[in-house]
Each structure stands twice: as C-alpha cells, then as structure tokens.
Scaffold this motif. Structure first.
Motif, short mmCIF file in Angstrom:
data_model
loop_
_atom_site.label_atom_id
_atom_site.label_comp_id
_atom_site.label_asym_id
_atom_site.label_seq_id
_atom_site.Cartn_x
_atom_site.Cartn_y
_atom_site.Cartn_z
N MET A 51 -72.96 -45.62 33.39
CA MET A 51 -71.72 -45.28 32.67
C MET A 51 -71.04 -46.53 32.14
SD MET A 51 -71.45 -42.08 32.45
CE MET A 51 -69.77 -41.93 31.91
N GLN A 52 -71.05 -47.59 32.90
CA GLN A 52 -70.45 -48.84 32.45
C GLN A 52 -71.19 -49.40 31.24
OE1 GLN A 52 -70.35 -51.82 35.51
NE2 GLN A 52 -69.22 -53.27 34.27
N ALA A 53 -72.50 -49.32 31.23
CA ALA A 53 -73.30 -49.80 30.10
C ALA A 53 -73.06 -48.96 28.85
CB ALA A 53 -74.78 -49.81 30.47
N VAL A 54 -73.02 -47.65 29.00
CA VAL A 54 -72.80 -46.77 27.85
C VAL A 54 -71.39 -46.96 27.30
CG1 VAL A 54 -72.59 -44.35 27.15
CG2 VAL A 54 -74.53 -45.08 28.52
N ASN A 55 -70.40 -47.04 28.17
CA ASN A 55 -69.02 -47.26 27.72
C ASN A 55 -68.88 -48.60 27.02
OD1 ASN A 55 -68.20 -44.80 28.71
ND2 ASN A 55 -67.43 -45.62 30.63
N GLY A 56 -69.58 -49.61 27.49
CA GLY A 56 -69.54 -50.92 26.82
C GLY A 56 -70.16 -50.88 25.44
N ALA A 57 -71.22 -50.10 25.29
CA ALA A 57 -71.85 -49.98 23.97
C ALA A 57 -70.98 -49.23 22.99
CB ALA A 57 -73.21 -49.29 24.11
N TYR A 58 -70.28 -48.20 23.47
CA TYR A 58 -69.43 -47.40 22.59
C TYR A 58 -68.04 -48.00 22.37
CZ TYR A 58 -72.63 -43.48 22.23
OH TYR A 58 -73.70 -42.69 21.93
N ALA A 59 -67.66 -49.02 23.13
CA ALA A 59 -66.30 -49.58 23.02
C ALA A 59 -66.02 -50.16 21.63
CB ALA A 59 -66.10 -50.65 24.09
N VAL A 60 -67.04 -50.70 20.98
CA VAL A 60 -66.84 -51.28 19.66
C VAL A 60 -66.48 -50.21 18.63
CG1 VAL A 60 -67.96 -52.63 17.84
CG2 VAL A 60 -68.39 -53.16 20.21
N LEU A 61 -67.00 -49.00 18.82
CA LEU A 61 -66.70 -47.92 17.87
C LEU A 61 -65.22 -47.58 17.87
CD1 LEU A 61 -69.76 -45.59 18.43
CD2 LEU A 61 -69.38 -47.27 16.61
N ARG A 62 -64.55 -47.82 18.98
CA ARG A 62 -63.11 -47.59 19.04
C ARG A 62 -62.40 -48.45 18.00
NH1 ARG A 62 -62.02 -48.51 24.42
NH2 ARG A 62 -62.06 -50.71 23.99
N ASN A 63 -62.82 -49.70 17.86
CA ASN A 63 -62.22 -50.59 16.86
C ASN A 63 -62.50 -50.08 15.45
OD1 ASN A 63 -61.41 -52.33 18.89
ND2 ASN A 63 -63.26 -53.55 18.74
N GLN A 64 -63.69 -49.62 15.23
CA GLN A 64 -64.09 -49.22 13.88
C GLN A 64 -63.37 -47.95 13.43
OE1 GLN A 64 -68.29 -48.99 13.40
NE2 GLN A 64 -68.16 -49.15 11.21
N TYR A 65 -63.19 -47.00 14.32
CA TYR A 65 -62.64 -45.72 13.91
C TYR A 65 -61.14 -45.57 14.18
CZ TYR A 65 -67.34 -44.35 12.88
OH TYR A 65 -68.59 -44.29 12.34
N SER A 66 -60.55 -46.41 15.02
CA SER A 66 -59.12 -46.27 15.30
C SER A 66 -58.27 -47.25 14.51
CB SER A 66 -58.85 -46.47 16.80
OG SER A 66 -59.11 -47.81 17.16
N SER A 67 -58.86 -48.22 13.87
CA SER A 67 -58.07 -49.21 13.14
C SER A 67 -57.92 -48.89 11.66
CB SER A 67 -58.72 -50.59 13.30
OG SER A 67 -60.03 -50.58 12.78
N GLY A 68 -58.30 -47.71 11.25
CA GLY A 68 -58.08 -47.29 9.87
C GLY A 68 -59.26 -47.50 8.95
N TYR A 69 -60.34 -48.07 9.43
CA TYR A 69 -61.48 -48.32 8.55
C TYR A 69 -62.17 -47.02 8.15
CZ TYR A 69 -60.84 -53.22 9.18
OH TYR A 69 -60.31 -54.47 9.16
N TRP A 113 -68.48 -53.82 8.67
CA TRP A 113 -69.89 -54.07 8.99
C TRP A 113 -70.02 -54.96 10.22
CZ3 TRP A 113 -73.71 -51.19 7.65
CH2 TRP A 113 -73.62 -50.44 6.50
N THR A 114 -69.06 -55.82 10.47
CA THR A 114 -69.09 -56.63 11.70
C THR A 114 -69.00 -55.72 12.92
OG1 THR A 114 -68.10 -58.52 10.60
CG2 THR A 114 -67.92 -58.45 12.99
N TYR A 115 -68.07 -54.75 12.88
CA TYR A 115 -67.97 -53.78 13.98
C TYR A 115 -69.26 -52.98 14.13
CZ TYR A 115 -62.90 -54.53 14.38
OH TYR A 115 -61.66 -55.06 14.58
N ALA A 116 -69.85 -52.58 13.02
CA ALA A 116 -71.08 -51.79 13.09
C ALA A 116 -72.21 -52.58 13.75
CB ALA A 116 -71.49 -51.34 11.70
N TYR A 117 -72.36 -53.84 13.36
CA TYR A 117 -73.44 -54.64 13.94
C TYR A 117 -73.14 -55.05 15.38
CZ TYR A 117 -76.21 -54.79 9.74
OH TYR A 117 -76.99 -54.43 8.69
N GLN A 118 -71.87 -55.16 15.75
CA GLN A 118 -71.54 -55.41 17.15
C GLN A 118 -71.93 -54.20 18.00
OE1 GLN A 118 -67.36 -56.37 17.19
NE2 GLN A 118 -67.71 -58.51 16.66
#
Length: 124
Positions: A51-69, A113-118
């Motif tokens: 769960m920690q590994a999956v949450n870490g992988a998905y954490a970057v998507l929070r930046n991409q979709y919650s910051s208005g992009y 694209w930086t968020y996507a590649y992260q």
C-alpha cells in the motif's frame, strides 16, 4: 633512425604501463548494494508495504490533477471556459493553450509533462 628508436622505446614503455594497469586493476571495487534506499527483496513483505508503494506511485497524480492542469488541458482547450488572472486580467502564459498556439517552452506544458514523467518513474 634515432627518432624511430626513441618512439619504439616510448611505445614499449607505455604498453608495459598499460599492461600493468590492466592486470593490477581492482576486482570487486564497486559496491552494488544501495545504501540509501530499500531494495525490492527486503521491502515488499506485508500488505502495508504494498500500500505504501502504490500510494507513493499515485501521489504525483495529486499534483497533476489538483493544481488546475487538468482544467487547463481539458476544459480550456474545449472552449468550455476562459482563463483569467487575478482581477479579471488575462493570464498571458495560459493564453496560448486557449488559442491552440502552445509550444514546448510553455511553463504549464513543461510542468504537466514533468508530473507525468515523475508518475511513470515512481511506478517503475
């Protein structure tokens, strides 16, 4: 003829030095074990680890979709909305997105694209 003998002696000398360097090189010099991170062999042992590994992988998507992009590249490009800055002024950096004149140097496309590649890096 004198110079040729000097060149031959120099080449022999360098060949001997090279041979000695190759023969006496260190074996096992590199330590391949990471010292600053957990390895896959020792980490994925419990459900909490997964769960920690999956949450870490998905954490970057929070930046991409919650910051208005998401709104920038979905609604704004579809003419469902317009982008205005503070006080109703037009945000110049977002105007090319709205007008379909965006290029690779736009700060918003670079960040998107930086968020996507992260996210891809963390998933790997």
């Amino acid at each position: 003829m004198k110079y040729i003998n000097i060149i031959r002696k120099s080449l022999r000398f360098f060949a001997i030095i090279l041979a000695i360097s190759i023969i006496s090189s260190c074996k096992g010099f590199l330590d391949l074990k990471p010292i600053s991170s957990l390895s896959a062999n020792g980490f994925y042992q419990t459900q909490s680890d997964f769960m920690q590994a999956v949450n870490g992988a998905y954490a970057v998507l929070r930046n991409q979709y919650s910051s208005g992009y998401y709104m920038l590249f979905a609604d704004l490009r579809a003419d469902n909305t317009t982008e205005l800055g503070v006080g109703g002024s037009i945000d110049v950096s977002k105007n090319p997105i709205d007008n379909f004149t965006i290029d690779a140097s736009n700060e918003h496309i670079l960040t998107f694209w930086t968020y996507a590649y992260q996210a891809i890096q963390k998933a790997n």
